[in-house]
Scaffold this motif. Structure first.
Motif, PDB file in Angstrom:
ATOM      1  N   SER A  98     -40.310  92.934 -57.882  1.00 28.04           N
ATOM      2  CA  SER A  98     -40.327  91.631 -57.207  1.00 28.04           C
ATOM      3  C   SER A  98     -39.019  90.883 -57.419  1.00 28.04           C
ATOM      4  CB  SER A  98     -41.502  90.803 -57.725  1.00 28.04           C
ATOM      5  OG  SER A  98     -42.730  91.435 -57.422  1.00 28.04           O
ATOM      6  N   ARG A  99     -38.447  91.005 -58.617  1.00 27.95           N
ATOM      7  CA  ARG A  99     -37.189  90.316 -58.894  1.00 27.95           C
ATOM      8  C   ARG A  99     -36.058  90.855 -58.015  1.00 27.95           C
ATOM      9  NH1 ARG A  99     -32.654  91.079 -61.622  1.00 27.95           N
ATOM     10  NH2 ARG A  99     -33.307  93.141 -62.341  1.00 27.95           N
ATOM     11  N   VAL A 100     -35.966  92.203 -57.919  1.00 25.32           N
ATOM     12  CA  VAL A 100     -34.913  92.812 -57.096  1.00 25.32           C
ATOM     13  C   VAL A 100     -35.130  92.484 -55.625  1.00 25.32           C
ATOM     14  CG1 VAL A 100     -33.915  95.004 -56.338  1.00 25.32           C
ATOM     15  CG2 VAL A 100     -34.444  94.644 -58.762  1.00 25.32           C
ATOM     16  N   MET A 101     -36.386  92.500 -55.191  1.00 26.78           N
ATOM     17  CA  MET A 101     -36.686  92.194 -53.796  1.00 26.78           C
ATOM     18  C   MET A 101     -36.302  90.753 -53.459  1.00 26.78           C
ATOM     19  SD  MET A 101     -40.312  92.480 -51.800  1.00 26.78           S
ATOM     20  CE  MET A 101     -40.492  91.902 -50.118  1.00 26.78           C
ATOM     21  N   ALA A 102     -36.611  89.840 -54.359  1.00 18.16           N
ATOM     22  CA  ALA A 102     -36.268  88.438 -54.127  1.00 18.16           C
ATOM     23  C   ALA A 102     -34.754  88.241 -54.064  1.00 18.16           C
ATOM     24  CB  ALA A 102     -36.866  87.574 -55.229  1.00 18.16           C
ATOM     25  N   LYS A 103     -34.035  89.069 -54.798  1.00 19.17           N
ATOM     26  CA  LYS A 103     -32.581  88.953 -54.832  1.00 19.17           C
ATOM     27  C   LYS A 103     -31.949  89.500 -53.553  1.00 19.17           C
ATOM     28  CE  LYS A 103     -28.703  89.954 -57.939  1.00 19.17           C
ATOM     29  NZ  LYS A 103     -28.323  90.606 -59.226  1.00 19.17           N
ATOM     30  N   THR A 104     -32.441  90.646 -53.076  1.00 13.91           N
ATOM     31  CA  THR A 104     -31.847  91.268 -51.882  1.00 13.91           C
ATOM     32  C   THR A 104     -32.431  90.706 -50.593  1.00 13.91           C
ATOM     33  OG1 THR A 104     -33.498  93.050 -51.829  1.00 13.91           O
ATOM     34  CG2 THR A 104     -31.537  93.414 -53.173  1.00 13.91           C
ATOM     35  N   ARG A 105     -33.703  90.294 -50.640  1.00 12.65           N
ATOM     36  CA  ARG A 105     -34.446  89.745 -49.503  1.00 12.65           C
ATOM     37  C   ARG A 105     -34.571  90.737 -48.339  1.00 12.65           C
ATOM     38  NH1 ARG A 105     -36.326  85.131 -49.417  1.00 12.65           N
ATOM     39  NH2 ARG A 105     -36.332  85.010 -47.126  1.00 12.65           N
ATOM     40  N   ASN A 106     -34.418  92.010 -48.615  1.00 12.83           N
ATOM     41  CA  ASN A 106     -34.607  93.011 -47.573  1.00 12.83           C
ATOM     42  C   ASN A 106     -36.083  93.359 -47.423  1.00 12.83           C
ATOM     43  OD1 ASN A 106     -31.652  94.428 -48.809  1.00 12.83           O
ATOM     44  ND2 ASN A 106     -31.851  93.707 -46.693  1.00 12.83           N
ATOM     45  N   PRO A 107     -36.571  93.515 -46.193  1.00 12.77           N
ATOM     46  CA  PRO A 107     -37.892  94.122 -46.022  1.00 12.77           C
ATOM     47  C   PRO A 107     -37.901  95.512 -46.656  1.00 12.77           C
ATOM     48  CG  PRO A 107     -37.093  93.181 -43.957  1.00 12.77           C
ATOM     49  CD  PRO A 107     -35.933  93.178 -44.905  1.00 12.77           C
ATOM     50  N   VAL A 108     -39.056  95.963 -47.066  1.00 10.94           N
ATOM     51  CA  VAL A 108     -39.181  97.258 -47.737  1.00 10.94           C
ATOM     52  C   VAL A 108     -40.192  98.109 -46.988  1.00 10.94           C
ATOM     53  CG1 VAL A 108     -39.731  98.443 -49.903  1.00 10.94           C
ATOM     54  CG2 VAL A 108     -38.679  96.166 -49.959  1.00 10.94           C
ATOM     55  N   LEU A 109     -39.840  99.353 -46.671  1.00 12.31           N
ATOM     56  CA  LEU A 109     -40.758 100.276 -46.020  1.00 12.31           C
ATOM     57  C   LEU A 109     -41.712 100.848 -47.069  1.00 12.31           C
ATOM     58  CD1 LEU A 109     -41.380 101.726 -43.277  1.00 12.31           C
ATOM     59  CD2 LEU A 109     -39.986 103.624 -44.147  1.00 12.31           C
ATOM     60  N   VAL A 110     -43.017 100.678 -46.840  1.00 17.64           N
ATOM     61  CA  VAL A 110     -44.039 101.146 -47.781  1.00 17.64           C
ATOM     62  C   VAL A 110     -45.206 101.731 -46.988  1.00 17.64           C
ATOM     63  CG1 VAL A 110     -43.424  99.441 -49.554  1.00 17.64           C
ATOM     64  CG2 VAL A 110     -45.177  98.882 -47.854  1.00 17.64           C
ATOM     65  N   VAL A 125     -44.649  97.229 -43.862  1.00 15.61           N
ATOM     66  CA  VAL A 125     -43.397  96.637 -44.330  1.00 15.61           C
ATOM     67  C   VAL A 125     -43.746  95.519 -45.300  1.00 15.61           C
ATOM     68  CG1 VAL A 125     -43.227  95.020 -42.385  1.00 15.61           C
ATOM     69  CG2 VAL A 125     -41.159  95.718 -43.605  1.00 15.61           C
ATOM     70  N   LEU A 126     -43.044  95.507 -46.416  1.00 16.00           N
ATOM     71  CA  LEU A 126     -43.213  94.468 -47.423  1.00 16.00           C
ATOM     72  C   LEU A 126     -42.140  93.411 -47.166  1.00 16.00           C
ATOM     73  CD1 LEU A 126     -45.175  94.293 -49.884  1.00 16.00           C
ATOM     74  CD2 LEU A 126     -43.279  95.073 -51.301  1.00 16.00           C
ATOM     75  N   LEU A 127     -42.566  92.162 -46.969  1.00 17.78           N
ATOM     76  CA  LEU A 127     -41.649  91.087 -46.576  1.00 17.78           C
ATOM     77  C   LEU A 127     -41.674  89.955 -47.588  1.00 17.78           C
ATOM     78  CD1 LEU A 127     -42.945  90.825 -42.909  1.00 17.78           C
ATOM     79  CD2 LEU A 127     -40.713  91.776 -43.555  1.00 17.78           C
ATOM     80  N   PRO A 128     -40.530  89.289 -47.819  1.00 21.44           N
ATOM     81  CA  PRO A 128     -40.586  88.031 -48.576  1.00 21.44           C
ATOM     82  C   PRO A 128     -41.578  87.098 -47.893  1.00 21.44           C
ATOM     83  CG  PRO A 128     -38.309  88.727 -48.228  1.00 21.44           C
ATOM     84  CD  PRO A 128     -39.158  89.638 -47.383  1.00 21.44           C
ATOM     85  N   GLU A 129     -42.354  86.370 -48.696  1.00 23.57           N
ATOM     86  CA  GLU A 129     -43.434  85.574 -48.100  1.00 23.57           C
ATOM     87  C   GLU A 129     -42.940  84.486 -47.145  1.00 23.57           C
ATOM     88  OE1 GLU A 129     -45.635  84.146 -51.379  1.00 23.57           O
ATOM     89  OE2 GLU A 129     -43.967  83.017 -52.252  1.00 23.57           O
ATOM     90  N   ASP A 130     -41.649  84.120 -47.217  1.00 21.97           N
ATOM     91  CA  ASP A 130     -41.109  83.132 -46.280  1.00 21.97           C
ATOM     92  C   ASP A 130     -40.280  83.778 -45.166  1.00 21.97           C
ATOM     93  OD1 ASP A 130     -39.033  83.977 -47.869  1.00 21.97           O
ATOM     94  OD2 ASP A 130     -38.212  81.984 -48.255  1.00 21.97           O
ATOM     95  N   PRO A 156     -49.134  98.774 -53.586  1.00 23.35           N
ATOM     96  CA  PRO A 156     -49.665  97.609 -54.312  1.00 23.35           C
ATOM     97  C   PRO A 156     -49.045  96.299 -53.829  1.00 23.35           C
ATOM     98  CG  PRO A 156     -49.029  99.360 -55.832  1.00 23.35           C
ATOM     99  CD  PRO A 156     -48.525  99.766 -54.493  1.00 23.35           C
ATOM    100  N   ASP A 157     -49.841  95.249 -53.826  1.00 24.38           N
ATOM    101  CA  ASP A 157     -49.327  93.921 -53.512  1.00 24.38           C
ATOM    102  C   ASP A 157     -48.317  93.493 -54.578  1.00 24.38           C
ATOM    103  OD1 ASP A 157     -50.924  93.706 -51.258  1.00 24.38           O
ATOM    104  OD2 ASP A 157     -52.600  92.849 -52.384  1.00 24.38           O
ATOM    105  N   MET A 158     -47.289  92.792 -54.147  1.00 22.34           N
ATOM    106  CA  MET A 158     -46.238  92.341 -55.047  1.00 22.34           C
ATOM    107  C   MET A 158     -46.132  90.814 -55.018  1.00 22.34           C
ATOM    108  SD  MET A 158     -44.786  94.882 -56.636  1.00 22.34           S
ATOM    109  CE  MET A 158     -45.079  96.649 -56.574  1.00 22.34           C
ATOM    110  N   PRO A 159     -45.900  90.195 -56.161  1.00 21.15           N
ATOM    111  CA  PRO A 159     -45.745  88.732 -56.189  1.00 21.15           C
ATOM    112  C   PRO A 159     -44.593  88.284 -55.294  1.00 21.15           C
ATOM    113  CG  PRO A 159     -45.976  89.620 -58.419  1.00 21.15           C
ATOM    114  CD  PRO A 159     -45.812  90.786 -57.504  1.00 21.15           C
ATOM    115  N   GLY A 160     -44.810  87.193 -54.564  1.00 20.91           N
ATOM    116  CA  GLY A 160     -43.757  86.636 -53.720  1.00 20.91           C
ATOM    117  C   GLY A 160     -43.536  87.370 -52.432  1.00 20.91           C
ATOM    118  N   SER A 161     -44.447  88.271 -52.061  1.00 24.68           N
ATOM    119  CA  SER A 161     -44.252  89.054 -50.850  1.00 24.68           C
ATOM    120  C   SER A 161     -45.571  89.192 -50.101  1.00 24.68           C
ATOM    121  CB  SER A 161     -43.702  90.445 -51.188  1.00 24.68           C
ATOM    122  OG  SER A 161     -44.668  91.198 -51.904  1.00 24.68           O
ATOM    123  N   VAL A 162     -45.465  89.600 -48.834  1.00 22.85           N
ATOM    124  CA  VAL A 162     -46.641  89.922 -48.032  1.00 22.85           C
ATOM    125  C   VAL A 162     -46.433  91.308 -47.435  1.00 22.85           C
ATOM    126  CG1 VAL A 162     -47.184  87.524 -47.486  1.00 22.85           C
ATOM    127  CG2 VAL A 162     -45.661  88.814 -45.976  1.00 22.85           C
TER     128      VAL A 162
END
Length: 322
Positions: free
Chosen positions: A238-250, A173-178, A255-261
């Motif tokens: 990364s921009r869309v992920m930061a906007k929605t703040r939903n975890p992402v199934l991967v 799961v790809l998560l916002p870093e916070d 690949p690593d994404m900026p602002g996420s873990v």
């Protein structure tokens, strides 16, 4: 005989039953439903005006007419294969393969190994994501091969494709870093209860991925997030992920994404069945190199092994008609 234009599919079904002497095994070999195979055999018998099998609850046997048809069916199917091969694309032309995601990962590893096996082949990569879309491109002749979950495709599409099992890819799961779960080294599936996880909903190119997520989340209190704009490239993703703040199934190789873990999923370990896919009957040295690379790597790295606590939507298999 009412129809002299016998479809190769009917003869292929007859041959499978004649060799297996068992309808269930023959259907599994052809990746079709047993009812569909039985219908095809009955249709062939009607068109030939002959009974080909003696069926009982315990066994299946060829009749005299079935024995007479057997060598003819084999010759016709061999001729059909030769005809297909004679009009196959130029084996010297570049082979176009969709790796779904730019960066490291199973598909990239297989491609690099195939390039080592067949240095004379030009194996070109593209990155458009989603086997549902790639399969349509393969059947239209605009793409030669791709990777993904064959079990998520429509049966009518699968019937025209060949594939080889490559790997059970562990999911993450790809998560916002916070995010509250970000500090964990691995995320138990139960910890995602109450979350809305993005899994490509609304994207027609990745329907097989959304279907996998739906199966995995069912009964666990995890919702599939609403459709989001399809993002191309790390910056937009990364921009869309930061906007929605939903975890992402991967997958764990995403690949690593900026602002996420990225954190592996556990308890159980969910697995995505990955296959190499190409058009049935398509012959090219690059396909053979990809198949050899996938088989070799799977053996070395135990890619087809399933952990004791593994979860999978279906078992991997390879089409025998490849």
């Amino acid at each position: 005989m009412t129809n002299r234009d016998l479809e190769p599919r009917l003869l292929r079904g007859f041959l499978a039953v004649a060799e297996e002497l068992h309808f269930t095994r023959a259907a599994a070999r052809l990746y079709v439903a047993q009812q569909a195979l039985s219908r095809d055999v009955r249709r062939l018998e009607r068109e030939l005006g002959a009974e080909l099998f003696v069926r009982s609850t315990r066994q299946v046997e060829l009749t005299a007419d079935g024995q007479r048809l057997l060598p003819h069916a084999r010759r016709v199917l061999r001729a059909h294969e030769d005809l297909t091969a004679a009009f196959a694309p130029d084996p010297g032309r570049p082979l176009l393969i969709d790796l779904n995601t730019d960066g490291s990962g199973t598909a990239r590893t297989v491609l690099e190994r195939a390039r080592e096996i067949a240095p004379g082949c030009e194996l070109m990569a593209r990155f458009e994501s989603g086997l549902t879309h790639a399969a349509a491109e393969i059947l239209a002749g605009r793409l030669d091969a791709s990777f993904g979950r064959v079990g998520g495709l429509e049966p009518a599409v699968r019937a025209r494709l060949a594939w080889q099992a490559v790997r059970y890819e562990p999911l993450a799961v790809l998560l916002p870093e916070d995010h509250a779960l970000a500090p964990l080294p691995a995320v138990p599936l139960a910890a995602l209860a109450g979350e809305e996880v993005y899994a490509g909903a609304g994207n027609p190119r990745t329907a097989e991925w959304t279907d996998l997520a739906r199966r995995l989340f069912d009964g666990r209190g995890i919702a599939i997030a609403a459709p989001a704009p399809v993002a191309v490239g790390k910056a937009e993703f990364s921009r869309v992920m930061a906007k929605t703040r939903n975890p992402v199934l991967v997958t764990v190789d995403f690949p690593d994404m900026p602002g996420s873990v990225k954190r592996p999923l556990v308890d159980p370990v969910p697995l995505s069945p990955l296959s190499l896919v190409w058009r049935k009957g398509f012959g090219h040295p690059g396909i053979e190199a990809l198949r050899a690379a996938a088989a070799g790597l799977a053996g070395v790295h135990d890619w087809l092994g399933v952990p004791e606590d593994g979860w999978r939507p279906e078992a991997l298999s390879s089409t025998p008609l490849a």
